[in-house]
Design a protein around this motif. Structure first.
Motif, PDB file in Angstrom:
ATOM      1  N   ASP A  39       2.342  12.591   7.344  1.00  0.00           N
ATOM      2  CA  ASP A  39       2.675  11.622   6.475  1.00  0.00           C
ATOM      3  C   ASP A  39       2.028  10.293   6.951  1.00  0.00           C
ATOM      4  OD1 ASP A  39       4.295  13.048   5.056  1.00  0.00           O
ATOM      5  OD2 ASP A  39       6.082  12.945   5.977  1.00  0.00           O
ATOM      6  N   TRP A  40       2.007  10.123   8.450  1.00  0.00           N
ATOM      7  CA  TRP A  40       1.491   8.968   9.128  1.00  0.00           C
ATOM      8  C   TRP A  40       0.149   8.858   8.585  1.00  0.00           C
ATOM      9  CZ3 TRP A  40       2.785   4.377  10.763  1.00  0.00           C
ATOM     10  CH2 TRP A  40       2.221   3.845  11.713  1.00  0.00           C
ATOM     11  N   ILE A  41      -0.605  10.013   8.857  1.00  0.00           N
ATOM     12  CA  ILE A  41      -2.192  10.252   8.720  1.00  0.00           C
ATOM     13  C   ILE A  41      -2.514   9.702   7.155  1.00  0.00           C
ATOM     14  CG2 ILE A  41      -4.136  11.493   8.442  1.00  0.00           C
ATOM     15  CD1 ILE A  41      -2.990  13.149  11.000  1.00  0.00           C
ATOM     16  N   GLN A  42      -1.771  10.273   6.125  1.00  0.00           N
ATOM     17  CA  GLN A  42      -1.674  10.020   4.735  1.00  0.00           C
ATOM     18  C   GLN A  42      -1.680   8.492   4.685  1.00  0.00           C
ATOM     19  OE1 GLN A  42       0.379  13.095   2.976  1.00  0.00           O
ATOM     20  NE2 GLN A  42      -1.320  13.057   1.423  1.00  0.00           N
ATOM     21  N   LEU A  43      -0.577   7.939   5.227  1.00  0.00           N
ATOM     22  CA  LEU A  43      -0.234   6.701   4.957  1.00  0.00           C
ATOM     23  C   LEU A  43      -1.488   5.745   5.702  1.00  0.00           C
ATOM     24  CD1 LEU A  43       2.025   4.899   4.024  1.00  0.00           C
ATOM     25  CD2 LEU A  43       2.872   4.702   6.480  1.00  0.00           C
ATOM     26  N   ALA A  44      -2.116   6.166   6.789  1.00  0.00           N
ATOM     27  CA  ALA A  44      -3.170   5.117   7.416  1.00  0.00           C
ATOM     28  C   ALA A  44      -4.524   5.458   6.658  1.00  0.00           C
ATOM     29  CB  ALA A  44      -3.120   5.814   8.686  1.00  0.00           C
ATOM     30  N   SER A  45      -4.569   6.604   6.001  1.00  0.00           N
ATOM     31  CA  SER A  45      -5.898   6.715   5.201  1.00  0.00           C
ATOM     32  C   SER A  45      -5.771   5.889   4.027  1.00  0.00           C
ATOM     33  CB  SER A  45      -5.877   8.328   4.868  1.00  0.00           C
ATOM     34  OG  SER A  45      -6.660   8.929   5.557  1.00  0.00           O
ATOM     35  N   ARG A  46      -4.611   5.772   3.623  1.00  0.00           N
ATOM     36  CA  ARG A  46      -4.458   4.944   2.441  1.00  0.00           C
ATOM     37  C   ARG A  46      -4.670   3.570   2.619  1.00  0.00           C
ATOM     38  NH1 ARG A  46      -0.556   8.633   0.232  1.00  0.00           N
ATOM     39  NH2 ARG A  46       1.236   7.204   1.143  1.00  0.00           N
ATOM     40  N   ARG A  47      -4.147   3.150   3.830  1.00  0.00           N
ATOM     41  CA  ARG A  47      -4.463   1.607   4.255  1.00  0.00           C
ATOM     42  C   ARG A  47      -5.833   1.258   4.472  1.00  0.00           C
ATOM     43  NH1 ARG A  47       0.090  -1.241   5.960  1.00  0.00           N
ATOM     44  NH2 ARG A  47      -1.477  -3.311   5.818  1.00  0.00           N
ATOM     45  N   ILE A  48      -6.475   2.184   5.294  1.00  0.00           N
ATOM     46  CA  ILE A  48      -7.869   1.729   5.399  1.00  0.00           C
ATOM     47  C   ILE A  48      -9.002   1.678   4.252  1.00  0.00           C
ATOM     48  CG2 ILE A  48      -7.845   2.526   7.786  1.00  0.00           C
ATOM     49  CD1 ILE A  48      -9.558   4.790   7.246  1.00  0.00           C
ATOM     50  N   GLU A  49      -8.439   2.490   3.177  1.00  0.00           N
ATOM     51  CA  GLU A  49      -9.063   2.335   1.929  1.00  0.00           C
ATOM     52  C   GLU A  49      -9.020   1.074   0.943  1.00  0.00           C
ATOM     53  OE1 GLU A  49     -11.551   4.236   1.451  1.00  0.00           O
ATOM     54  OE2 GLU A  49     -10.991   5.466   3.076  1.00  0.00           O
ATOM     55  N   GLU A  50      -7.817   0.252   1.690  1.00  0.00           N
ATOM     56  CA  GLU A  50      -7.494  -1.071   0.953  1.00  0.00           C
ATOM     57  C   GLU A  50      -8.748  -2.127   1.262  1.00  0.00           C
ATOM     58  OE1 GLU A  50      -3.754  -2.242   2.334  1.00  0.00           O
ATOM     59  OE2 GLU A  50      -2.747  -0.509   1.632  1.00  0.00           O
ATOM     60  N   VAL A  51      -9.494  -1.986   2.414  1.00  0.00           N
ATOM     61  CA  VAL A  51     -10.586  -2.827   2.804  1.00  0.00           C
ATOM     62  C   VAL A  51     -11.717  -2.612   1.889  1.00  0.00           C
ATOM     63  CG1 VAL A  51     -12.148  -3.829   4.385  1.00  0.00           C
ATOM     64  CG2 VAL A  51      -9.783  -2.705   5.186  1.00  0.00           C
ATOM     65  N   ASP A  52     -11.890  -3.714   1.008  1.00  0.00           N
ATOM     66  CA  ASP A  52     -13.016  -3.596   0.224  1.00  0.00           C
ATOM     67  C   ASP A  52     -14.433  -4.397   0.348  1.00  0.00           C
ATOM     68  OD1 ASP A  52     -14.569  -3.587  -2.265  1.00  0.00           O
ATOM     69  OD2 ASP A  52     -13.161  -4.605  -3.569  1.00  0.00           O
ATOM     70  N   ILE A  53     -15.237  -3.455   0.665  1.00  0.00           N
ATOM     71  CA  ILE A  53     -16.438  -4.120   1.302  1.00  0.00           C
ATOM     72  C   ILE A  53     -17.414  -5.129   0.474  1.00  0.00           C
ATOM     73  CG2 ILE A  53     -16.983  -2.192   3.096  1.00  0.00           C
ATOM     74  CD1 ILE A  53     -19.111  -1.072   1.092  1.00  0.00           C
ATOM     75  N   ARG A  54     -16.825  -4.879  -0.929  1.00  0.00           N
ATOM     76  CA  ARG A  54     -17.491  -5.656  -1.746  1.00  0.00           C
ATOM     77  C   ARG A  54     -17.314  -7.097  -1.791  1.00  0.00           C
ATOM     78  NH1 ARG A  54     -15.500  -2.890  -7.214  1.00  0.00           N
ATOM     79  NH2 ARG A  54     -13.655  -2.931  -5.871  1.00  0.00           N
ATOM     80  N   LEU A  94      -5.980  -3.683  10.273  1.00  0.00           N
ATOM     81  CA  LEU A  94      -4.770  -2.858   9.565  1.00  0.00           C
ATOM     82  C   LEU A  94      -4.176  -1.854  10.294  1.00  0.00           C
ATOM     83  CD1 LEU A  94      -6.447  -2.576   5.943  1.00  0.00           C
ATOM     84  CD2 LEU A  94      -4.424  -3.848   6.573  1.00  0.00           C
ATOM     85  N   LEU A  95      -4.994  -1.008  11.080  1.00  0.00           N
ATOM     86  CA  LEU A  95      -4.186   0.040  11.589  1.00  0.00           C
ATOM     87  C   LEU A  95      -3.249  -0.742  12.765  1.00  0.00           C
ATOM     88  CD1 LEU A  95      -6.976   2.905  11.999  1.00  0.00           C
ATOM     89  CD2 LEU A  95      -4.978   2.674  10.452  1.00  0.00           C
ATOM     90  N   GLU A  96      -4.009  -1.560  13.401  1.00  0.00           N
ATOM     91  CA  GLU A  96      -2.879  -2.178  14.375  1.00  0.00           C
ATOM     92  C   GLU A  96      -1.668  -2.722  13.924  1.00  0.00           C
ATOM     93  OE1 GLU A  96      -5.740  -4.468  16.463  1.00  0.00           O
ATOM     94  OE2 GLU A  96      -6.537  -3.077  17.619  1.00  0.00           O
TER      95      GLU A  96
END
Ligand code: CTP
Length: 387
Positions: free
Chosen positions: A338-353, A376-378
């Motif tokens: 669950d933690w890995i899934q949550l963290a995965s979703r969080r890092i996707e929030e960063v939008d390089i555009r 974000l991870l910290e």
């Protein structure tokens, strides 16, 4: 000419199981007659044809004799004088060597029905040894019909053991080994397949280096029980295989990627399987320890898992890690997933555009992305109170 239903269809019908495929034997005909009747020849080495309408397989009754070493070294004799009984006698197991006539009569000269009732897998005759692939087939049938109570007869185990001692399995190509292995992994009880090969001391000849770990009972038993566990959760053969191999390496507690990469690179193992196996061995420890990782290591894990581009593979890997851990650590939960899934979703929030318009070089954007994701991870880790 006479036509009989043979093999798996007769067996499965008698077992009350759904028939997957119907194979027919034709007695008293010839290649020329079959072609004149509109059948299409498909077998290069064997006189096998497809029915012009149904597409089902029709084979001329034949006898076979092995010419020399190698899987294809067969001398095939098919002519109108080969009887149904001759054809049934060349087959692997008695339960696969029954036929049914078009009027519904069962022809069973090798006592297949008796073995079916006794739930026994038994070789038909000494000709069994002419085809070493039958060792894998027999182990696979034992895995497929374990739930119905089937086991391999003692005489057949001894015969197969003798074949293995004379290293017959080395004649089989890697492609055929993996084809049988993947079929066995897809059965109801895949662990039975590997247990039988272990009892026959065949693991080294079939899978090479894995034997070093597999022969250690304290590694094997938990790995086979993890395989049983995952079999109740998915029918994907490669996920199941990754659990088996991952468990063996987890038990060892030392990462020996070299050995696995050798196993994973065997020809015939589909590339998606190879990838899953390699990622399992490479990443499972980090996943189990995910709550102890710092942000850098967590980000490295998430990037290797690559949930964004490979969402299905990502979920497969989490299932694999979770089954291995729960099964080997006797744990009920795997909160790491669950933690890995949550963290995965969080890092996707960063939008390089947001940085693309700034005119920076791509390395600069990559560095900004990484900084933002680490931050974000910290934050996530602080909120959770770890490490
Ligand atoms: N056969 C054999 N030796 C082999 C392969 C096949 O004797 N190496 C015979 C068996 O009689 C078998 C039949 O050919 O029943 C058909 O083979 P196959 O389709 O591979 O197996 P099935 O028994 O039909 O099983 P499945 O349901 O898995 O197709």
């Amino acid at each position: 000419m006479e036509v009989y239903l043979v093999g798996g269809a007769v067996r499965d019908e008698l077992l009350g199981l759904p028939v997957r495929e119907r194979d027919w034997v034709v007695v008293g005909s010839s290649v020329e007659e079959m072609l004149a009747l509109g059948y299409r020849r498909v077998g290069k080495d064997f006189p096998v044809f497809l029915h012009p309408q149904t597409g089902e397989e029709y084979a001329l009754a034949r006898t076979e004799r092995k010419k020399g070493r190698g899987y294809y070294g067969f001398e095939v004799h098919a002519s109108p004088d080969v009887s149904l009984e001759d054809d049934l006698l060349r087959r692997d197991l008695t339960i696969n060597a029954m036929a049914k006539s078009q009027s519904g009569e069962l022809i069973d000269p090798n006592d297949g029905q008796q073995d079916l009732a006794a739930r026994t897998l038994r070789h038909v005759s000494a000709a069994f040894v002419e085809d070493p692939l039958r060792i894998l087939r027999t182990a696979r049938f034992a895995a497929r019909f374990a739930r119905q109570g089937f086991g391999v007869s003692e005489e057949t185990m001894q015969l197969m053991h003798r074949m293995i001692r004379s290293r017959e399995l080395q004649e089989i190509s890697a492609e055929r080994i993996w084809q049988e292995t993947l079929d066995a992994l897809a059965t109801d009880s895949p662990a039975v397949f590997f247990s039988i090969l272990q009892r026959l001391q065949a693991i080294e000849q079939v899978y090479g280096e894995i034997e070093a770990v597999f022969s250690d009972v304290s590694a094997r038993e938990p790995a086979l029980s993890a395989l049983e566990q995952v079999a109740s959760q998915t029918d994907q053969p490669c996920v199941r295989f990754s659990v088996l191999v991952g468990s063996l390496y987890f038990h060892r507690q030392e990462e020996d990627t070299l050995e696995v990469s050798h196993l994973a690179r065997q020809p015939g193992l589909p590339s998606s399987c190879r990838e899953l196996l390699e990622l399992t061995v490479e990443l499972q420890q980090a996943s189990h320890d995910v709550f102890k990782l710092d942000a850098q290591a967590l980000l490295a894990l998430l990037r290797r898992l690559d949930a964004r581009r490979k969402p299905e593979r990502f979920l497969d890997l989490l299932l694999i890690f979770s089954v291995i851990y729960k099964s080997l650590k006797k744990a009920n939960e795997y909160p790491q997933a669950d933690w890995i899934q949550l963290a995965s979703r969080r890092i996707e929030e960063v939008d390089i555009r947001q940085w693309v318009g700034d005119g920076g070089a791509s390395e600069e954007i990559a560095a900004r992305l990484k900084r933002a994701q680490l931050q974000l991870l910290e934050e996530m880790m602080d909120a959770r109170g770890s490490p």
